[in-house]
Motif scaffolding. Sequence first.
Motif, mmCIF file in Angstrom:
data_model
loop_
_atom_site.group_PDB
_atom_site.id
_atom_site.type_symbol
_atom_site.label_atom_id
_atom_site.label_comp_id
_atom_site.label_asym_id
_atom_site.label_seq_id
_atom_site.Cartn_x
_atom_site.Cartn_y
_atom_site.Cartn_z
ATOM 1 N N GLU A 112 0.850 -1.197 0.000
ATOM 2 C CA GLU A 112 0.000 0.000 0.000
ATOM 3 C C GLU A 112 0.886 1.247 0.000
ATOM 4 N N LEU A 113 0.522 2.214 -0.823
ATOM 5 C CA LEU A 113 1.309 3.435 -0.970
ATOM 6 C C LEU A 113 0.485 4.641 -0.564
ATOM 7 N N ASP A 114 1.168 5.655 0.024
ATOM 8 C CA ASP A 114 0.463 6.901 0.349
ATOM 9 C C ASP A 114 0.530 7.852 -0.836
ATOM 10 N N ALA A 115 0.059 9.074 -0.650
ATOM 11 C CA ALA A 115 -0.013 10.044 -1.735
ATOM 12 C C ALA A 115 1.361 10.356 -2.318
ATOM 13 N N VAL B 270 5.667 3.485 0.936
ATOM 14 C CA VAL B 270 5.013 2.262 1.418
ATOM 15 C C VAL B 270 4.555 2.459 2.854
ATOM 16 N N THR B 271 3.293 2.142 3.122
ATOM 17 C CA THR B 271 2.724 2.359 4.456
ATOM 18 C C THR B 271 2.518 1.062 5.241
ATOM 19 N N ASN B 272 2.782 -0.066 4.638
ATOM 20 C CA ASN B 272 2.593 -1.352 5.338
ATOM 21 C C ASN B 272 3.798 -2.253 5.074
ATOM 22 N N LEU B 273 3.682 -3.497 5.468
ATOM 23 C CA LEU B 273 4.720 -4.504 5.224
ATOM 24 C C LEU B 273 6.073 -4.056 5.774
ATOM 25 N N VAL C 244 9.520 -3.413 3.388
ATOM 26 C CA VAL C 244 9.253 -3.143 1.974
ATOM 27 C C VAL C 244 9.315 -1.646 1.721
ATOM 28 N N PHE C 245 9.925 -1.257 0.597
ATOM 29 C CA PHE C 245 9.970 0.147 0.197
ATOM 30 C C PHE C 245 9.942 0.240 -1.323
ATOM 31 N N ARG D 140 13.789 4.667 -6.094
ATOM 32 C CA ARG D 140 13.635 5.876 -6.884
ATOM 33 C C ARG D 140 13.128 5.592 -8.296
ATOM 34 N N THR D 141 13.433 4.380 -8.777
ATOM 35 C CA THR D 141 12.960 4.005 -10.122
ATOM 36 C C THR D 141 11.561 3.398 -10.084
ATOM 37 N N GLY D 142 10.966 3.335 -8.879
ATOM 38 C CA GLY D 142 9.584 2.869 -8.761
ATOM 39 C C GLY D 142 9.412 1.386 -8.557
ATOM 40 N N GLU D 143 10.500 0.654 -8.247
ATOM 41 C CA GLU D 143 10.392 -0.798 -8.086
ATOM 42 C C GLU D 143 10.171 -1.160 -6.619
ATOM 43 N N ILE D 144 9.141 -1.955 -6.369
ATOM 44 C CA ILE D 144 8.879 -2.449 -5.016
ATOM 45 C C ILE D 144 9.997 -3.423 -4.636
#
Length: 507
Positions: free
Chosen positions: A44-47, A51-54, A122-123, A126-130
């Motif tokens: 789950e991602l915030d605005a 990452v807000t969980n895990l 989990v984060f 910068r390139t958008g990869e989980i």
Amino acid sequence: MELTDQEKTRRENLAKIRELGIEPYPAALFPVTHLATEITEQVELDAEGEVTNLQEVALAGRIMSQRIMGKAAFANLQDSSGRIQLYVSRDDIAPGEDKTMYNTVFKKLVDLGDFIGVKGFVFKTRTGEISVHVKEFTFLGKSLRPLPVPREDKEGNIHDEFKNPELRYRMRYVDLTVNPKVKEVFRKRSRLITAMRQFLDDLGLMEVETPVLQPIHGGAAARPFKTHHNTLDVPMYLRIANELYLKRLIIGGFDGVYEFAKIFRNEGMDRTHNPEFTMVEFYVAYKDYNWMMDTCEQLLEHAVKAVNGGTTTKVTIGENEVDFKGPYRRLSMADAIREHTGENIDGVDEAELRAIADRLDVHVDKTMGRGKIIDEIFGETVEAKLIQPTFITDYPVEMSPLTKKHRSKEGLVERFELIVNGKELANAYSELNDPIDQRERFEEQLELGKRGDEEAMALDEDFLRALEYGMPPTAGIGIGIDRLVMLLTGQRTIQEVLFFPQMKPEK
């Protein structure tokens, strides 16, 4: 045992790991909390994209790639579900003054293919990869052979692809590791069997088990594997069918039984045949082959939908789209041959059948009786042309020694085969329950055996005795699981849908 340079290096790394007091094959369990795909699905991602969980996860799997960048590194971890990126920082996994865990163990002694366990959070990079930021890592299993991991050079050429079928089938464990798409074929196979089992359970049938080692190779026309039972001092055979045992259970009072059975036939190997294969057979009392055709349509429609995620009954096989939604076309064998060749086999004797085969350029030999000749004619001139599911019905009596004679057509039996994409997928009967007629059919098979037919059925006295106690009218069917999986996954060879197909001895 001659080792390659890479294999020698990995054994040296193994020794160094042990010298550091680290067990590369630990016995303690590793508490996995998430699979790789579960993380990407649950994140789950915030605005701001954070990452807000895990924040506490534990994963385990193989290291499939590494990129060392000084005090930090990226790696790809592959588990049973897929891959996920790891971020490994020196100061996280070696927080004190001793940096051995990172500088020596992770950077120098971890090889591609090693099993490790990691804990972290989990984060999003910068390139958008989980990714997983690793706080701890544990050795779970050292790999002593290098995996053939595909890589691409600057010119775009792919190297080390594991594509050779001979190697893939022989070393399926490597194939599944480096070619993850292969796993999906076997996941679909599992879903298919689960769906079929659910359908048969809902139909009220009972799943049973019957002997694999049998004193008589009965129930089909095939050459068996033969062995010897030392204690009893008798020859035994790996089953070529489970039919006669399932019928014994109907005789014993069960109204419906089924079995997913391993079957063994000592015959040739090609892209659609393996000496060991899987069938599902089921038998239902007080039914006939017309009921079985309806039920077969319903079963396959249900199973194919389940494999396709509940969306469609259609599958693409090469250039053909095949739809398993019923009703299927029903065509007698004689009508099918007449439709595709113009020849009429109704009521003709063996001599005329040989003449018809000669006109159609179908090879037959002197060991073949009337039934085998008709089977050859059909197989050579008709079968490959039947792409959509088609029931071929009403076979000559000579071809079907376990089948009830047709209620209205002289010389025929109440049997059907389901042909899909040019191959037999299922075989079914109104089962023969007249013990006197059955004995005569077996004796006819013995005569064919004397003529040299190695696939002629043996006479089973115990089965005849069972029939003499009485068997109700019964419908039975056998469906080839491996061929069905081939159809539903678009595979051209049976070896692609068997984890471990039979292979020639390794040189």
